[in-house]
Design a protein around this motif. Structure first.
Motif, PDB file in Angstrom:
ATOM      1  N   LEU A   1       8.062  -6.061 -10.854  1.00 52.73           N
ATOM      2  CA  LEU A   1       8.211  -5.448 -12.171  1.00 52.73           C
ATOM      3  C   LEU A   1       8.368  -6.526 -13.244  1.00 52.73           C
ATOM      4  O   LEU A   1       7.811  -6.416 -14.341  1.00 52.73           O
ATOM      5  CB  LEU A   1       9.417  -4.501 -12.191  1.00 52.73           C
ATOM      6  CG  LEU A   1       9.262  -3.174 -11.426  1.00 52.73           C
ATOM      7  CD1 LEU A   1      10.590  -2.431 -11.385  1.00 52.73           C
ATOM      8  CD2 LEU A   1       8.176  -2.303 -12.051  1.00 52.73           C
ATOM      9  N   GLU A   2       9.105  -7.574 -12.889  1.00 47.50           N
ATOM     10  CA  GLU A   2       9.283  -8.686 -13.827  1.00 47.50           C
ATOM     11  C   GLU A   2       7.971  -9.406 -14.102  1.00 47.50           C
ATOM     12  O   GLU A   2       7.805 -10.027 -15.157  1.00 47.50           O
ATOM     13  CB  GLU A   2      10.315  -9.672 -13.271  1.00 47.50           C
ATOM     14  CG  GLU A   2      11.743  -9.134 -13.288  1.00 47.50           C
ATOM     15  CD  GLU A   2      12.711 -10.017 -12.506  1.00 47.50           C
ATOM     16  OE1 GLU A   2      12.236 -10.972 -11.827  1.00 47.50           O
ATOM     17  OE2 GLU A   2      13.926  -9.754 -12.552  1.00 47.50           O
ATOM     18  N   ARG A   3       7.022  -9.321 -13.178  1.00 44.15           N
ATOM     19  CA  ARG A   3       5.709  -9.941 -13.355  1.00 44.15           C
ATOM     20  C   ARG A   3       4.729  -9.011 -14.088  1.00 44.15           C
ATOM     21  O   ARG A   3       3.554  -9.328 -14.229  1.00 44.15           O
ATOM     22  CB  ARG A   3       5.129 -10.323 -11.995  1.00 44.15           C
ATOM     23  CG  ARG A   3       5.858 -11.471 -11.281  1.00 44.15           C
ATOM     24  CD  ARG A   3       5.340 -11.592  -9.852  1.00 44.15           C
ATOM     25  NE  ARG A   3       5.719 -12.815  -9.176  1.00 44.15           N
ATOM     26  CZ  ARG A   3       6.830 -12.972  -8.451  1.00 44.15           C
ATOM     27  NH1 ARG A   3       7.689 -11.972  -8.357  1.00 44.15           N
ATOM     28  NH2 ARG A   3       7.089 -14.125  -7.851  1.00 44.15           N
ATOM     29  N   GLY A   4       5.196  -7.844 -14.504  1.00 45.96           N
ATOM     30  CA  GLY A   4       4.341  -6.921 -15.232  1.00 45.96           C
ATOM     31  C   GLY A   4       3.450  -6.073 -14.354  1.00 45.96           C
ATOM     32  O   GLY A   4       2.468  -5.480 -14.827  1.00 45.96           O
ATOM     33  N   ILE A   5       3.763  -5.995 -13.053  1.00 42.47           N
ATOM     34  CA  ILE A   5       2.970  -5.196 -12.111  1.00 42.47           C
ATOM     35  C   ILE A   5       3.759  -3.934 -11.772  1.00 42.47           C
ATOM     36  O   ILE A   5       4.953  -4.001 -11.453  1.00 42.47           O
ATOM     37  CB  ILE A   5       2.677  -5.998 -10.827  1.00 42.47           C
ATOM     38  CG1 ILE A   5       1.903  -7.283 -11.168  1.00 42.47           C
ATOM     39  CG2 ILE A   5       1.899  -5.158  -9.822  1.00 42.47           C
ATOM     40  CD1 ILE A   5       1.917  -8.303 -10.066  1.00 42.47           C
ATOM     41  N   LYS A   6       3.110  -2.795 -11.837  1.00 42.80           N
ATOM     42  CA  LYS A   6       3.781  -1.523 -11.588  1.00 42.80           C
ATOM     43  C   LYS A   6       3.257  -0.899 -10.291  1.00 42.80           C
ATOM     44  O   LYS A   6       2.134  -0.395 -10.244  1.00 42.80           O
ATOM     45  CB  LYS A   6       3.559  -0.567 -12.752  1.00 42.80           C
ATOM     46  CG  LYS A   6       4.461   0.658 -12.715  1.00 42.80           C
ATOM     47  CD  LYS A   6       4.350   1.461 -13.999  1.00 42.80           C
ATOM     48  CE  LYS A   6       5.334   2.625 -13.981  1.00 42.80           C
ATOM     49  NZ  LYS A   6       5.257   3.421 -15.226  1.00 42.80           N
ATOM     50  N   PRO A   7       4.071  -0.928  -9.228  1.00 40.09           N
ATOM     51  CA  PRO A   7       3.640  -0.309  -7.962  1.00 40.09           C
ATOM     52  C   PRO A   7       3.754   1.213  -8.058  1.00 40.09           C
ATOM     53  O   PRO A   7       4.310   1.755  -9.017  1.00 40.09           O
ATOM     54  CB  PRO A   7       4.638  -0.873  -6.955  1.00 40.09           C
ATOM     55  CG  PRO A   7       5.890  -1.067  -7.763  1.00 40.09           C
ATOM     56  CD  PRO A   7       5.439  -1.484  -9.142  1.00 40.09           C
ATOM     57  N   HIS A   8       3.258   1.880  -7.045  1.00 40.50           N
ATOM     58  CA  HIS A   8       3.333   3.339  -7.004  1.00 40.50           C
ATOM     59  C   HIS A   8       4.476   3.826  -6.121  1.00 40.50           C
ATOM     60  O   HIS A   8       5.028   4.902  -6.367  1.00 40.50           O
ATOM     61  CB  HIS A   8       2.006   3.910  -6.485  1.00 40.50           C
ATOM     62  CG  HIS A   8       0.829   3.422  -7.254  1.00 40.50           C
ATOM     63  ND1 HIS A   8      -0.100   2.554  -6.711  1.00 40.50           N
ATOM     64  CD2 HIS A   8       0.451   3.625  -8.539  1.00 40.50           C
ATOM     65  CE1 HIS A   8      -1.010   2.272  -7.623  1.00 40.50           C
ATOM     66  NE2 HIS A   8      -0.706   2.907  -8.741  1.00 40.50           N
ATOM     67  N   ILE A   9       4.812   3.026  -5.104  1.00 37.14           N
ATOM     68  CA  ILE A   9       5.864   3.411  -4.156  1.00 37.14           C
ATOM     69  C   ILE A   9       6.688   2.174  -3.822  1.00 37.14           C
ATOM     70  O   ILE A   9       6.139   1.081  -3.630  1.00 37.14           O
ATOM     71  CB  ILE A   9       5.272   3.996  -2.851  1.00 37.14           C
ATOM     72  CG1 ILE A   9       4.490   5.281  -3.137  1.00 37.14           C
ATOM     73  CG2 ILE A   9       6.362   4.274  -1.814  1.00 37.14           C
ATOM     74  CD1 ILE A   9       3.720   5.813  -1.925  1.00 37.14           C
ATOM     75  N   THR A  10       7.996   2.335  -3.751  1.00 40.16           N
ATOM     76  CA  THR A  10       8.863   1.320  -3.180  1.00 40.16           C
ATOM     77  C   THR A  10       9.521   1.927  -1.946  1.00 40.16           C
ATOM     78  O   THR A  10       9.726   3.146  -1.877  1.00 40.16           O
ATOM     79  CB  THR A  10       9.930   0.830  -4.174  1.00 40.16           C
ATOM     80  OG1 THR A  10      10.703  -0.218  -3.575  1.00 40.16           O
ATOM     81  CG2 THR A  10      10.866   1.949  -4.609  1.00 40.16           C
ATOM     82  N   VAL A  11       9.821   1.113  -0.971  1.00 35.64           N
ATOM     83  CA  VAL A  11      10.248   1.610   0.339  1.00 35.64           C
ATOM     84  C   VAL A  11      11.622   1.057   0.683  1.00 35.64           C
ATOM     85  O   VAL A  11      11.873  -0.144   0.550  1.00 35.64           O
ATOM     86  CB  VAL A  11       9.232   1.198   1.428  1.00 35.64           C
ATOM     87  CG1 VAL A  11       9.686   1.686   2.789  1.00 35.64           C
ATOM     88  CG2 VAL A  11       7.859   1.762   1.102  1.00 35.64           C
ATOM     89  N   SER A  12      12.508   1.942   1.131  1.00 35.41           N
ATOM     90  CA  SER A  12      13.872   1.524   1.489  1.00 35.41           C
ATOM     91  C   SER A  12      14.230   2.077   2.858  1.00 35.41           C
ATOM     92  O   SER A  12      14.086   3.278   3.110  1.00 35.41           O
ATOM     93  CB  SER A  12      14.864   2.032   0.437  1.00 35.41           C
ATOM     94  OG  SER A  12      16.111   1.393   0.558  1.00 35.41           O
ATOM     95  N   ILE A  13      14.704   1.216   3.739  1.00 33.94           N
ATOM     96  CA  ILE A  13      14.956   1.603   5.128  1.00 33.94           C
ATOM     97  C   ILE A  13      16.331   1.192   5.640  1.00 33.94           C
ATOM     98  O   ILE A  13      16.863   1.780   6.570  1.00 33.94           O
ATOM     99  CB  ILE A  13      13.870   0.984   6.050  1.00 33.94           C
ATOM    100  CG1 ILE A  13      13.902   1.592   7.452  1.00 33.94           C
ATOM    101  CG2 ILE A  13      14.027  -0.529   6.120  1.00 33.94           C
ATOM    102  CD1 ILE A  13      12.765   1.116   8.344  1.00 33.94           C
TER     103      ILE A  13
END
Length: 647
Positions: free
Chosen positions: A273-285
């Protein structure tokens, strides 16, 4: 039908893939069957221009009998055959040691050898026996998934790992030394993976189960991964991990957000996000306390279109702090089946990246592209990319406490990894071997993952990511929150389930107390004998007394584990690492004591500790179960007031 046709028909029923390979195999003349001096068949193989005997030319059965005798089979429960030939060693082993050996795995590299065996020997008993696993003509990359599958069939097989014997066919091993060396290494890797199935300790497993119980409301109000199966059929996905090489190519993701589904591991979310890239999903396990720190600072970004895929073993704090939409992903653990709330169960390995890639598989993505998936130390001994959020203090230093492992790198040169990353590497290879589509490893550095195509990320983008689509729109359309009626029904059913499960826990405690009462009765009998005789030697105890006691204790244990499916669904994942240790202790008593009385007396002591500890473990897990029941009762209101409460 002749011998070969009869054997082939049986193999087709149990091993259809092997039967298909046999259908396409023509006798190339390198293997021949001849009568030995004793009249029994023997076999020869043309190797490097000369004919060599795989069995004795005089008496192959007597040769095999002598070979098994020299091996000195004692208490081995699993036997791995490295080379099969005409099967004389298996015949002698099972005829002489059948009550000791529980499972056999036969690995035969040369399909020509096996084909001749099928023409010569009736294999019906072998093929029909579920305790014998046949691995013939397997490429090296297929060995690991098949061996792991062998252990996953039955928990008891994992208990027997420490009692494994390698039986090498001396001639075949010499001919295919490199292959069988890799078989032995792969078997050890499969054992490591199998032990991962049962967890580290009850205390470690308890954290995840307690978090799941505390997350029941979050589970009920959230959509599940199963709602988006195949929603991205044929679309590319990029899995963004946090390895040190990520800094070399992560910038290439900017601008392709509408050409690939981008899934980022939680520790790297803030970094990209700090690099200006917006993912669609983040994963937490991860279930650890403090995981919520990963999401500190993300509130300043627009998270409305970034979904968090989470397993319900994460803490409530993670769910509370993350500001974007969420959906549930279950791992293939029994306690998620216990819930009975369908949200989608995935076969997830031991890392957040493996979870991310498995989501991409189930969403129908193809190809699946890995970046930052180093699984090794960087050139400067670094472990993570810039911007990674560590949820433990001093993660890089802790990582170095793991045993180092040297593996092949993506560039063909050796790289330094460690035992934890190596386990993840092997899990990736297992997943890739089963995936019908394409995996691409675009990590610029790191360890080679067998089965994944190696390509630079820019080439991947140029070749696979030219068509635009709407990942956000697809996800929003598929992941719809359950309606109020469904939520209420699931709450009511869970309330009832909690009460039923409490009954199971009370029954388990009562069975353990019954076993301890039987042990106390035995101890009183032995103490009386000591008082009468003034001396005590364990070896002098009448074995019949101990045999009877151990048989009763074994029967109680069997009832405890097998009488109710709820034990498997709710308790087993929690206690199985403890029970595994006790099973291994029981299996080793013959190596620790000489006389039957001493061995059985030691077994009684092991059972005593087992049942006492089980009571303590069950009492601990009753507390989060009670919290869950009370939480659900508040939601469903007066309908629950007349029901009995959890103890």
């Amino acid at each position: 039908m002749g011998m070969y046709e009869n054997n082939l028909a049986l193999i087709r029923g149990r091993y259809p893939e092997l039967a298909a390979r046999l259908d396409n195999t023509v006798d190339d003349g390198t293997c021949k069957v001849k009568p030995s001096k004793s009249g029994l068949p023997t076999m020869t193989l043309i190797h490097e221009g000369r004919e060599i005997f795989l069995h004795s030319g005089y008496d192959p059965l007597k040769e095999a009998e002598s070979f098994i005798e020299q091996k000195g089979i004692k208490r081995e429960r699993i036997v791995l055959f490295l080379g099969f030939g005409l099967g004389y060693s298996l015949d002698r082993l099972l005829n002489g040691q059948s009550r000791k050996v529980r499972f056999c795995i036969i690995v035969e590299k040369n399909i020509q050898i096996f084909r001749k065996c099928m023409e010569t020997i009736d294999l019906s008993n072998l093929v029909k026996n579920p305790a014998i696993e046949l691995l013939v003509d397997l490429p090296e990359e297929e060995l690991l998934p098949r061996l792991v599958a062998f252990f996953k069939v039955d928990f008891r097989r994992i208990c027997m790992i420490s009692s494994t014997l390698f039986l090498e066919h001396p001639v075949i091993l010499n001919v295919y030394n490199s292959y069988y060396g890799k078989v032995m290494k792969t078997f050890r890797d499969s054992c490591m993976t199998a032990f991962h199935f049962v967890g580290n300790s009850p205390q470690d497993s308890l954290i995840g189960i307690a978090n799941m119980l505390d997350n029941i409301e979050n589970i009920i109000i959230s959509p599940g991964v199963n709602q988006a199966y195949d929603a991205f059929k044929g679309r590319p996905a990029v899995i963004v991990a946090a390895g040190p090489s990520l800094d070399k190519n992560v910038h290439l993701l900017k601008g392709i957000e509408d050409r690939a589904l981008i899934i980022v591991c939680d520790v790297m979310l803030r970094g990209i996000l700090e690099r200006g890239i917006k993912p669609h999903i983040t994963v937490s396990i991860e279930r650890d306390l403090g995981m919520e720190r990963i999401y500190f600072g993300t509130e300043k970004y627009d998270l409305s279109d970034i979904w968090m895929a989470f397993t319900p073993v994460v803490s409530q704090e993670v769910f509370r702090i993350y500001g974007g939409p969420k959906f549930i992903v279950y791992r293939n653990f029994a306690h998620f089946k216990w819930l009975g709330i369908e949200r989608g169960i995935l076969e997830i390995g031991p890392s957040v990246s493996l979870m991310a890639s498995k989501i991409a598989e189930k969403f129908g993505c193809d190809p699946i592209v890995l970046i930052g998936q180093d699984l090794s130390y960087g050139a400067a001994e670094d472990t993570h990319a810039e911007g990674t959020v560590h949820f433990h203090d001093h993660v890089p230093e802790e990582t170095r406490t793991f045993r180092e492992v040297i593996v092949e790198g993506n560039d063909g040169r050796p790289v330094k990894s460690n035992e934890v990353w190596y386990s993840m590497l092997k899990s990736f290879e297992l997943d890739i071997a089963k995936f019908p589509g394409t995996y691409i490893n675009a990590t610029e550095g790191g360890a080679k993952i067998t089965g994944a195509k190696i390509m630079p990320l820019q080439e991947v983008i140029d070749q696979y990511m030219q068509d635009s689509f709407d990942p956000v729109g697809i996800i929003r359309q598929q992941l719809v929150t359950p309606d109020q009626e469904r939520q209420q029904n699931e709450m009511q059913r869970l309330w009832e389930l909690c009460n039923t499960t409490d009954g199971l826990l009370q029954t388990t405690i009562n069975l353990c107390k019954k076993a301890l009462g039987r042990i106390e009765k035995l101890e009183k009998k032995l103490n009386k004998k000591i008082a009468e005789e003034g001396r005590f030697e364990v070896k002098d105890i009448d074995p019949k007394i101990l045999i009877e006691a151990v048989a009763e204790l074994e029967k109680i244990k069997h009832h405890m584990i097998n009488d109710s499916e709820l034990f498997y669904l709710f308790l087993m994942h929690y206690v199985q690492s403890f029970l595994l240790k006790k099973e291994l202790d029981l299996m080793s008593i013959h190596n620790k004591k000489e006389t039957t009385s001493e061995q059985l007396f030691l077994a009684v002591g092991i059972y005593k500790d087992m049942f006492k500890t089980m009571i303590d473990l069950v009492k601990v897990i009753m507390k989060p179960l009670a919290r869950a029941r009370d939480s659900v009762a508040e939601k469903i209101g007066p309908a629950s007031d007349a029901r009995p409460r959890l103890s």
